[in-house]
Design a protein around this motif. Structure first.
Motif, PDB file in Angstrom:
ATOM      1  N   ASP A  44       0.803  -1.225   0.000  1.00  0.00           N
ATOM      2  CA  ASP A  44       0.000   0.000   0.000  1.00  0.00           C
ATOM      3  C   ASP A  44       0.832   1.269   0.000  1.00  0.00           C
ATOM      4  OD1 ASP A  44      -2.503  -1.242  -0.131  1.00  0.00           O
ATOM      5  OD2 ASP A  44      -2.565  -1.541   2.034  1.00  0.00           O
ATOM      6  N   VAL A  45       2.071   1.166  -0.483  1.00  0.00           N
ATOM      7  CA  VAL A  45       2.889   2.366  -0.647  1.00  0.00           C
ATOM      8  C   VAL A  45       2.428   3.134  -1.886  1.00  0.00           C
ATOM      9  CG1 VAL A  45       5.235   3.208  -1.134  1.00  0.00           C
ATOM     10  CG2 VAL A  45       4.867   1.368   0.526  1.00  0.00           C
ATOM     11  N   THR A  46       2.066   2.391  -2.928  1.00  0.00           N
ATOM     12  CA  THR A  46       1.537   2.983  -4.150  1.00  0.00           C
ATOM     13  C   THR A  46       0.278   2.218  -4.557  1.00  0.00           C
ATOM     14  OG1 THR A  46       2.857   1.543  -5.579  1.00  0.00           O
ATOM     15  CG2 THR A  46       3.830   3.655  -4.941  1.00  0.00           C
ATOM     16  N   THR A  47      -0.379   2.708  -5.597  1.00  0.00           N
ATOM     17  CA  THR A  47      -1.522   2.005  -6.176  1.00  0.00           C
ATOM     18  C   THR A  47      -1.239   1.760  -7.636  1.00  0.00           C
ATOM     19  OG1 THR A  47      -2.658   4.080  -6.718  1.00  0.00           O
ATOM     20  CG2 THR A  47      -3.166   3.067  -4.582  1.00  0.00           C
ATOM     21  N   GLY A  48      -1.903   0.770  -8.209  1.00  0.00           N
ATOM     22  CA  GLY A  48      -1.752   0.467  -9.629  1.00  0.00           C
ATOM     23  C   GLY A  48      -3.040  -0.112 -10.163  1.00  0.00           C
ATOM     24  N   ASN A  49      -3.612   0.529 -11.173  1.00  0.00           N
ATOM     25  CA  ASN A  49      -4.897   0.075 -11.703  1.00  0.00           C
ATOM     26  C   ASN A  49      -4.744  -0.644 -13.031  1.00  0.00           C
ATOM     27  OD1 ASN A  49      -4.199   2.252 -13.221  1.00  0.00           O
ATOM     28  ND2 ASN A  49      -6.235   3.189 -13.256  1.00  0.00           N
TER      29      ASN A  49
END
Length: 208
Positions: A81-86
């Motif tokens: 949960d440091v970054t998001t990726g869709n």
């Protein structure tokens, strides 16, 4: 005339047959063993230097070939949960659905590179570090005590750093160093044992 012409053919066939019966188990001088390949100080120095680059490239991309699209770190940053990726690149999306699902640990999986690549490249680095450290352990001098110690510590750093990443990324791994000869195949140990072994490597390096 036909019979006379047959004699040379029969003789040639006999020579070929006799040659085919010779022992084909020959030595290939262009394929030396590890001991010969690392018998000179220059070879060991070059290998020690390459281990640092190999470890570094494994941590910042995918490995020595710099094939960044195989890097596991985009995947891991989304997992934590440091970054998001869709989108599905780098194993980010389908390995990070919520609620969480188990990692699809399959050698045929489309996202297998997120684990396969760091595993292979870290152990490639470790194999090279072990070769360097074994050569030095067997008494090879690299020119002087200071230079020998310098490259020994380079290899020790690469070894400890590679095991650090294995302990962080995998629940089990192999611990093979210059000091042990593993079974074939070696046994996997839990990550806590890998971590503890790694801490001892760092301690030995710091004390040195």
């Amino acid at each position: 005339m036909q019979i006379k012409k047959a004699y040379p053919l029969i003789g040639a066939a006999a020579v070929l047959f006799a040659g085919a019966c010779n022992n084909l188990d020959v030595t290939n001088p262009n394929n030396p063993d590890v001991a010969r390949a690392l018998s000179s100080p220059g070879d060991v120095i070059s290998l020690a230097q390459s281990t640092v680059r190999s470890w570094y490239m494994t941590t910042v991309s995918a490995g020595p070939d710099d094939n960044g699209d195989l890097a596991p770190y985009h995947f891991g940053s989304v997992t934590s949960d440091v970054t998001t990726g869709n989108f599905g690149n780098f194993g980010m999306r389908f390995n990070n659905l919520e609620p969480r699902i188990p990692y699809g640990n399959s050698s045929a999986g489309g996202d297998r590179a997120v684990t396969e690549t760091p595993w292979n490249y870290n152990y490639g680095t470790i194999g090279a570090t072990n070769d360097v450290l074994r050569a030095l352990k067997n008494g090879l001098s690299l020119g002087s005590a200071d230079i020998t110690e310098q490259y020994k510590q380079e290899a020790q750093f690469s070894q400890a750093a590679s095991y650090t990443y294995l302990a962080m990324e995998f629940d089990k791994a192999f611990v093979v160093t210059e000091n042990n000869v593993p079974a074939s195949p070696p046994s996997l140990v839990p990550y806590a044992e890998v971590r503890d072994s790694t801490l001892r490597m760092w301690k030995d390096l710091i004390v040195a």
